[in-house]
Design an enzyme around this catalytic site. Structure first.
Site, PDB file in Angstrom:
ATOM      1  N   ASP A  20       0.862  -1.171   0.000  1.00  0.00           N
ATOM      2  CA  ASP A  20       0.000   0.000   0.000  1.00  0.00           C
ATOM      3  C   ASP A  20       0.908   1.233   0.000  1.00  0.00           C
ATOM      4  OD1 ASP A  20      -2.272   1.721   0.593  1.00  0.00           O
ATOM      5  OD2 ASP A  20      -1.398   1.838   2.607  1.00  0.00           O
ATOM      6  N   ASP A  57      -0.154   5.149   0.915  1.00  0.00           N
ATOM      7  CA  ASP A  57      -0.363   6.176   1.945  1.00  0.00           C
ATOM      8  C   ASP A  57      -0.525   5.551   3.328  1.00  0.00           C
ATOM      9  OD1 ASP A  57      -0.494   8.213  -0.117  1.00  0.00           O
ATOM     10  OD2 ASP A  57      -2.427   7.311  -0.613  1.00  0.00           O
TER      11      ASP A  57
END
Ligand SMILES: [Mg+2]
Ligand SMILES: [Zn+2]
Length: 194
Positions: free
Chosen positions: A9, A11
């Protein structure tokens, strides 16, 4: 036997969230000048590369669909991240972004797509392109949707406890939970030696 990879991922995993007063929320960076890598991320990713893992970015970026920024700005954020990682010797094999949202305001990007995590389209695409064995891969992220995405694709999962995304966790069962990416990497590399 296929290759093995780590799905990352973005952020709250690689870079910090940014506070925006208009929504009173911590969100993905809307412009490249607000991109800040989390301490130790470059070192952590280098360790994975040195151990032979392919790295893939898998990120939901609905802010254009929601009318908060432009696609050009989102591309600039990615370019800034890519440049900072390359500067540290970290090469991402591919980056998969979902720009859709089921309740956006930009019609062309307002849809129920299969690439928005926990959908697995990006992981399946990466598996096909890079000959990955998904049950030898990991997904690492800071939200339940990251864990669910990895599990939906047959990967093992690690959930990070990033401070500003705590409200997005609590309804998933990852294989392991840690605070920072570097701890996740240590865990994965230890599994190799068991
Ligand atoms: Mg995240
Ligand atoms: Zn999508």
């Amino acid at each position: 036997m296929g290759q093995r990879g780590i799905f990352l991922d973005r952020d709250g995993t690689l870079n910090h969230l940014v506070y925006y007063a208009d929504t009173d929320e911590w969100e993905s960076p809307r412009t490249s000048d607000t991109l800040r890598l989390i301490d130790g991320v470059d070192v952590a990713l280098r360790r994975l590369i040195d151990a032979g893992w392919f790295l893939f970015l898998v990120s939901n970026q609905p802010s254009y669909a929601k009318g908060k920024t432009s696609l050009e700005n989102l591309q600039a954020v990615h370019n800034a991240l890519d440049a900072q990682l390359l500067h540290s010797g970290v090469h991402l094999s591919a980056a998969y972004y979902c720009y859709h949202h089921p309740r956006g305001i930009v019609p062309a990007y307002t849809t129920n797509c299969e690439c928005r995590k926990p959908g697995t389209k990006s992981l399946r695409e990466a598996a096909a392109s890079f000959d990955l064995e998904l049950n030898n891969c990991w997904m690492i992220g800071d939200q339940d949707s990251d864990v669910q995405c990895g599990q939906n694709a047959g990967c093992r999962t690690i959930l990070l406890e990033y401070s500003h995304s705590a409200s997005k966790r609590g309804n998933s069962r990852p294989d392991h939970g840690v605070i920072r990416l570097i701890d996740a990497v240590d865990w994965i590399l230890r599994q190799d030696h068991k």
